[in-house]
Design a protein around this motif. Structure first.
Motif, short mmCIF file in Angstrom:
data_model
loop_
_atom_site.label_atom_id
_atom_site.label_comp_id
_atom_site.label_asym_id
_atom_site.label_seq_id
_atom_site.Cartn_x
_atom_site.Cartn_y
_atom_site.Cartn_z
N SER A 282 -11.76 1.45 5.45
CA SER A 282 -12.11 1.16 4.21
C SER A 282 -11.09 0.50 3.36
CB SER A 282 -12.31 2.68 3.52
OG SER A 282 -10.87 3.33 3.58
N ALA A 283 -9.88 0.43 4.03
CA ALA A 283 -8.83 -0.46 3.22
C ALA A 283 -9.12 -1.90 3.69
CB ALA A 283 -7.46 0.06 3.69
N TYR A 284 -9.43 -1.96 4.92
CA TYR A 284 -10.02 -3.57 5.22
C TYR A 284 -11.13 -3.87 4.61
CZ TYR A 284 -11.70 -7.19 8.50
OH TYR A 284 -12.17 -8.32 9.10
N LYS A 285 -11.95 -3.16 4.18
CA LYS A 285 -13.39 -3.74 3.73
C LYS A 285 -12.90 -3.93 2.21
CE LYS A 285 -17.42 -2.19 4.38
NZ LYS A 285 -18.64 -1.58 4.50
N ASP A 286 -12.06 -3.04 1.76
CA ASP A 286 -11.70 -3.45 0.39
C ASP A 286 -10.97 -4.62 0.00
OD1 ASP A 286 -12.53 -0.80 -0.25
OD2 ASP A 286 -10.94 0.21 -0.39
N LEU A 287 -10.07 -4.96 0.92
CA LEU A 287 -9.15 -5.99 0.83
C LEU A 287 -10.06 -7.64 1.24
CD1 LEU A 287 -5.96 -4.87 2.29
CD2 LEU A 287 -6.39 -5.49 0.16
N LYS A 288 -11.15 -7.46 2.12
CA LYS A 288 -11.93 -8.41 2.44
C LYS A 288 -12.65 -8.70 1.10
CE LYS A 288 -14.75 -9.84 5.72
NZ LYS A 288 -15.74 -9.47 6.83
N GLU A 289 -13.15 -7.73 0.31
CA GLU A 289 -13.82 -8.04 -0.75
C GLU A 289 -13.13 -8.53 -2.03
OE1 GLU A 289 -16.34 -4.93 -3.88
OE2 GLU A 289 -17.21 -5.42 -2.00
N ASN A 290 -11.75 -8.22 -2.14
CA ASN A 290 -10.75 -8.40 -3.06
C ASN A 290 -10.85 -9.93 -3.39
OD1 ASN A 290 -8.83 -8.34 -5.26
ND2 ASN A 290 -7.39 -8.62 -3.37
N LYS A 291 -10.86 -10.50 -4.56
CA LYS A 291 -10.88 -11.79 -4.79
C LYS A 291 -9.57 -12.03 -5.81
CE LYS A 291 -14.76 -13.41 -3.63
NZ LYS A 291 -15.25 -12.06 -3.11
N LYS A 292 -8.88 -11.24 -6.24
CA LYS A 292 -7.63 -11.18 -6.98
C LYS A 292 -6.58 -11.33 -6.12
CE LYS A 292 -5.34 -7.97 -10.20
NZ LYS A 292 -5.37 -6.59 -10.72
N PRO A 293 -5.48 -12.29 -6.79
CA PRO A 293 -4.14 -12.80 -5.82
C PRO A 293 -3.52 -11.63 -5.86
CG PRO A 293 -4.41 -14.14 -7.55
CD PRO A 293 -5.74 -13.46 -7.46
N VAL A 294 -2.86 -11.04 -4.91
CA VAL A 294 -2.00 -9.77 -5.03
C VAL A 294 -0.39 -10.21 -5.26
CG1 VAL A 294 -1.03 -7.91 -4.15
CG2 VAL A 294 -3.31 -8.47 -3.69
N ALA A 295 -0.08 -10.17 -6.50
CA ALA A 295 1.44 -10.46 -6.85
C ALA A 295 2.23 -9.72 -5.98
CB ALA A 295 1.53 -10.25 -8.08
N ASN A 296 2.16 -8.50 -6.00
CA ASN A 296 3.37 -7.64 -5.62
C ASN A 296 2.88 -7.52 -3.95
OD1 ASN A 296 5.25 -6.10 -4.63
ND2 ASN A 296 4.72 -4.49 -6.57
N SER A 297 3.03 -8.67 -2.87
CA SER A 297 2.54 -8.33 -1.69
C SER A 297 3.38 -7.47 -0.95
CB SER A 297 2.33 -9.97 -1.01
OG SER A 297 3.67 -10.43 -0.94
N VAL A 298 4.64 -7.51 -1.23
CA VAL A 298 5.63 -6.50 -0.36
C VAL A 298 4.90 -5.02 -0.36
CG1 VAL A 298 7.86 -5.53 -0.01
CG2 VAL A 298 7.52 -7.54 -0.86
N ALA A 299 4.51 -4.66 -1.75
CA ALA A 299 3.86 -3.16 -1.75
C ALA A 299 2.57 -3.11 -1.00
CB ALA A 299 3.62 -2.98 -3.26
N LEU A 300 1.99 -4.28 -0.93
CA LEU A 300 0.61 -4.24 -0.30
C LEU A 300 1.04 -3.99 1.38
CD1 LEU A 300 -2.40 -4.33 -0.66
CD2 LEU A 300 -2.06 -6.84 -0.26
#
Ligand code: FE2
Lengths: 454, 197
Positions: A282-300
């Motif tokens: 589910s995390a994989y699917k969510d991230l694939k749909e995501n269009k917003k750039p993630v600023a805090n990539s360490v947390a991700l």
């Protein structure tokens, strides 16, 4: 974020939970290295304390920083979810210092009172802290539950599903501390209920916390629709509980309990990877749909690392030795150590670090911050733990063959495992380097913005 | 189905099942295969010590911090479930071993932790009790059937020669992982640059 920090002033109080957790983590790593030295030397006069003391502290310090991280996480995430600040903000500070003092008490007891007093040191794996400290900590944690409940009841909004799961996980963790504190004459009963603490923590309530936090973090960092993220959550939670609660049986094969546990434990714990796979999926699917750039990539990074570590460490590494036919040979060998050093840091370390990278910079006034140091720390941890996991797994396989199948004596086998223990130490040193980088980063990010030199 | 109901079912069904399972585990004929720890005793100087006192001493001296018991604990030292049998059911030998330990092999003398004869015999009673537990056949046959004597093998130390044998392997493993990590980060950078263009 900074608006939210103004809206919910108690958020700034949770910062110390995370810096505290990360510093205790580094202490745990040092203890691990000392244990590694004991394994390759064995001379009791080499180090100031004996192996069992380092081992108990290694576990108890971990439990302490996990609790700090989880409590801090709930306190940080709850206000925005229910639309009001924590009911008793001062308690957040008091509870932190209380837990820290109890921790110091546990450490001092372990170092200087082992064997002297059962109320101070109880010497049972994971619940080594003496009965006195157990009771004290439980009472302290109950005040955390009180604070959560009071906040939720006075909330403006109904809690979302992930927050509910997170709260149930936190409350359940506190409750599950209790069965380990009941005295039984029989070793069988004592072990039976000691596993209620350990197994129901790592395979039920902590898993709920993980599922809830992962969903909330993805919600706050991406533009994926809430419905999409919550879609899998209920199924994940139901499956975690369904497999985990009876999956407890995999600890009841050889402790003197009836034989039907071999069937129940084998069946249900073999299914435990399913919800973990679902979490990654589910995390994989969510991230694939995501269009917003993630600023805090360490947390991700940390959060994705946690979901993968959970699947591989808890799921796959657990699965390989959970069936009774296999476990008969691997029980009590380094295979278990390999599994533990994959599942626990793989899931809960990265989870707590992920929350720390969200909860520490923001209240200090940092909306963006350089990511390279955090990433370096992350990869060092991954590299070091992989070394350790593979070395211990290899050691475990050799040990199973020689000691459990061929019947070679314990000490003879340990002598043959020395090269693997050397390798494990190298892994440990890399992990320590990663831990130090992260701790340094955390201290830098935790300073208030005005204090910045750069 | 309503998602809250689904979660509740996931919680309630197995929780409700745990109750009968736990009852069956302890209060039926299934469970009576194990001895009552209060009735397992050893004699020392005319006094009798039982396995319940022994269990408390076993916890207090933190044997589980190095050893396993019924396979649970630490993997630094041998499993103790059948230690009583291993020592030829010899109370004095077992108590003496605990008190003096084998410091060169990692077992500290328990007298150094304030253990006296009494506590040693209490622990012996506890180990006598664990030896009689029905553990579904675990740990099977093996060196733990050795009769009457502790492990005769000495403890070796990790020396340079051992390390060099495997250091190349470790290096290779780490280079491999490192290459994967580097490749991943590079790939991400490239993707980021392409997005900008
Ligand atoms: Fe488990």
């Amino acid at each position: 974020m900074s608006e939210a920090a103004m809206e919910y002033p108690s958020r700034a109080r949770t910062k110390k939970y995370f810096t505290g957790a990360v510093l205790l983590f580094v202490f745990q790593l040092i203890l691990g290295i000392l244990m590694g030295i004991e394994f390759v030397s064995r001379d009791v006069s080499l180090l100031p304390f004996t192996f069992d003391i380092y081992k108990s502290l290694h576990l108890n310090v971990m439990i302490l920083w996990l609790l700090l991280g989880f409590v801090g996480g709930v306190y940080y995430l709850l206000p925005a979810e229910v639309g009001r600040d924590i009911r008793y903000p001062k308690l957040i500070d008091v509870q932190f210092w209380f837990m820290l003092l109890a921790g110091i008490g546990i450490i001092v007891s372990e170092l200087f009172f082992t064997g002297r007093n059962w109320w101070l040191v109880e010497g049972r794996e994971y619940v080594e802290a003496g009965r006195f400290w157990d009771i004290l900590l439980t009472l302290g944690l109950l005040t955390v539950v009180l604070n959560i409940v009071a906040t939720v009841l006075g909330g403006k909004r109904k809690m979302s599903a992930p927050m509910l799961v997170l709260c149930w996980g936190a409350v359940g963790s506190v409750l599950m501390y209790v069965p380990g504190e009941i005295w039984f004459n029989s070793l069988v009963a004592a072990e039976y209920f000691r596993w209620w603490v350990v197994h129901y923590w790592v395979e039920a309530t902590f898993e709920l916390i993980a599922a809830g936090v992962m969903a909330l973090v993805l919600l706050s960092m991406t533009d994926v629709r809430r419905k999409m993220i919550e879609k899998y959550l209920a199924i994940e939670v139901a499956l975690i509980l369904l497999t985990g609660i009876i999956g407890q049986g995999h600890h009841y094969y050889w402790i003197g309990t009836p034989g039907f546990w071999l069937f129940l434990g084998g069946l249900f714990s073999a299914l435990e990877p399913v919800p973990l796979f679902l979490m990654v999926w589910s995390a994989y699917k969510d991230l694939k749909e995501n269009k917003k750039p993630v600023a805090n990539s360490v947390a991700l990074y940390m959060i994705i690392g946690a979901s993968l570590g959970n699947l591989l460490g808890a799921g796959v590494w657990g699965f390989i030795h959970t069936l009774p036919q296999v476990n008969f040979f691997t029980h009590g060998t380094q295979v278990t150590a390999s599994h533990a050093h994959f599942a626990t840091p793989g899931t809960y370390l990265f989870l707590v670090l992920g929350m720390a990278y969200i909860a520490v910079p923001a209240p200090s006034g940092r909306t963006t911050f350089p990511q390279s140091r955090g990433k370096l720390g992350f990869w060092l941890l991954v590299l070091g733990f992989l070394n350790m996991i593979i070395a211990l797994l290899a050691a475990g396989i050799v040990q199973v063959y020689l000691q459990r199948i061929q019947g070679v004596s314990f000490m003879d086998v340990q002598n043959m495992l020395l090269p693997f223990y050397g390798w494990r130490m190298i892994g440990g040193a890399i992990v320590l380097a990663g831990g130090l980088v992260i701790a340094f980063d955390m201290l830098m990010l935790g300073r208030n913005k005005g204090q910045d030199i750069d | 189905m309503n998602r809250y109901r689904l979660m509740l079912i996931g919680l309630l069904i197995p929780t409700l099942l745990m109750i009968p399972y736990s009852v069956i585990s302890f209060y039926t004929d299934f469970a009576n295969k194990n001895p009552d720890p209060l009735s397992v005793t050893v004699e020392f100087r005319g006094k009798s010590y039982d396995a319940v006192e022994g269990k408390k001493a076993f916890e207090q001296y933190q044997c589980m911090g190095c050893h396993t018991i019924v396979g649970n604990g630490a993997y630094f030292a041998p499993d103790l479930t059948r230690a009583y049998k291993r020592f030829g059911e010899n109370d004095a030998a077992l108590a003496g071993f605990m008190l003096s330990g084998t410091p060169a092999k990692g077992m500290p003398p328990m007298s150094g932790r304030g253990m006296g004869d009494e506590d040693a015999y209490r622990v012996v009673a506890f180990l006598k009790y664990t030896d009689r537990l029905d553990t579904n056949g675990w740990p099977g046959e093996g060196s733990w059937d050795r009769d009457g004597s502790p492990d005769s093998a000495g403890a070796k130390k990790l020396i340079g020669a051992d390390i060099w044998q495997i250091i190349l392997g470790i290096l290779l493993f780490n280079l491999m992982v490192f290459a994967v990590i580097l490749n991943y980060e590079r790939g991400k950078e490239d993707a980021g640059r392409r997005k900008h263009e």
